[in-house]
Design an enzyme around this catalytic site. Structure first.
Site, PDB file in Angstrom:
ATOM      1  N   PRO A  89       0.386 109.189  47.437  1.00  0.00           N
ATOM      2  CA  PRO A  89       1.681 108.704  47.928  1.00  0.00           C
ATOM      3  C   PRO A  89       1.912 109.065  49.394  1.00  0.00           C
ATOM      4  O   PRO A  89       2.779 108.482  50.040  1.00  0.00           O
ATOM      5  CB  PRO A  89       2.705 109.385  47.007  1.00  0.00           C
ATOM      6  CG  PRO A  89       1.966 110.447  46.290  1.00  0.00           C
ATOM      7  CD  PRO A  89       0.514 110.121  46.318  1.00  0.00           C
ATOM      8  N   ARG A 161     -10.658  89.347  44.669  1.00  0.00           N
ATOM      9  CA  ARG A 161     -10.348  87.929  44.858  1.00  0.00           C
ATOM     10  C   ARG A 161     -10.618  87.439  46.270  1.00  0.00           C
ATOM     11  O   ARG A 161     -10.564  86.243  46.516  1.00  0.00           O
ATOM     12  CB  ARG A 161      -8.914  87.618  44.412  1.00  0.00           C
ATOM     13  CG  ARG A 161      -7.856  88.345  45.172  1.00  0.00           C
ATOM     14  CD  ARG A 161      -6.470  88.065  44.593  1.00  0.00           C
ATOM     15  NE  ARG A 161      -6.026  86.677  44.782  1.00  0.00           N
ATOM     16  CZ  ARG A 161      -5.668  86.168  45.959  1.00  0.00           C
ATOM     17  NH1 ARG A 161      -5.684  86.910  47.034  1.00  0.00           N
ATOM     18  NH2 ARG A 161      -5.280  84.911  46.054  1.00  0.00           N
TER      19      ARG A 161
END
Ligand code: JBZ
Length: 238
Positions: A89, A161
């Site tokens: 984070p 992708r």
């Protein structure tokens, strides 16, 4: 593109064998190897964590299993230099620009932290190793996960992708929200398919008109309206 993932929950990464990423693996475009960090522990309890120096809540992942795992995995191909990706984070935000930039890398090794994270000396060490191509600490967004695994699922799908030969329809990668210059910095508008009327709702008539110029203009208006409503942060819509 070779991708290695090291985790104490290797089963978490199994969904990568499905759908688009799975197709990329089967086609040989992506080589995915998932590893259990505990395979590189040496004590009876297969310990991967310890208490934090300086005090504070929670536990920190010990550096030794990480060093052993990463050195072993790296040695499996002396011919190329991997980058180490550490989801955290406190990292920089992983965006579509990040995915585009990483999509031509030949080898990424993902280190999934749990607990309060990985002893900081691991990132410092691999950042100075000449046989590695750097350390990338990244976050997928402003929310807190319990560990890096879910972030790796997200990043690997975004990278997969973009690999040549994976999408089938080379146009759809470029046309999506965030993909690039296609529509400026706009999200996509609504989409419709058959039937032409469903529960008293008709498909907007312009889409049935066959008038490609009017359709393109309508879609741009829809994209602008949605961006203004949902993503005012994407910059002024004119
Ligand atoms: C991420 C301890 O490992 C963690 C914990 C939270 C977390 C990550 C890794 S990556 N959150 C994010 O991308 O938001």
């Amino acid at each position: 593109m070779r991708l290695d993932v090291v985790s104490i929950f290797p089963a978490y990464l199994e969904p990568l064998r499905l759908s688009l990423v799975g197709k990329g693996i089967e086609a040989g475009i992506i080589e995915l190897r998932v590893h259990d960090l505990r395979d590189w522990t040496s004590d009876r309890h297969r310990t991967v964590d310890d208490t934090p120096y300086g005090g504070g809540p929670g536990m920190v992942m010990k550096p030794e299993p990480w060093g052993a795992a990463l050195d072993d995995i790296r040695s499996s191909d002396p011919g190329k230099r991997p980058a180490l990706v550490i989801p955290t984070p406190s990292g920089s935000v992983f965006t579509q620009r990040t995915a585009e930039s990483w999509s031509s890398d030949t080898w990424l090794i993902f280190a999934c932290g749990r607990y309060e994270g990985i002893d900081a000396r691991v990132a410092a060490h691999y950042g100075e190793r000449p046989d590695w191509s750097g350390v990338r600490e990244v976050s997928i967004g402003d929310f807190v996960l319990a560990g890096g695994e879910a972030a790796v699922l997200v990043m690997v799908e975004a990278l997969a992708r973009l690999q040549p030969g994976i999408l089938g329809n080379e146009e759809s990668a470029l046309d999506d929200s965030f993909s690039g210059e296609q529509m400026g910095d706009l999200v996509e508008g609504p989409v419709f398919t058959k039937p032409p009327v469903w529960r008293d709702r008709a498909v907007p008539e312009v889409l049935l008109s066959g008038h490609h110029g009017r359709i393109a203009q309508w879609r741009q208006e829809q994209a602008r309206a949605r961006t203004a409503a949902n993503r005012p942060d994407l910059g002024e819509v004119t």
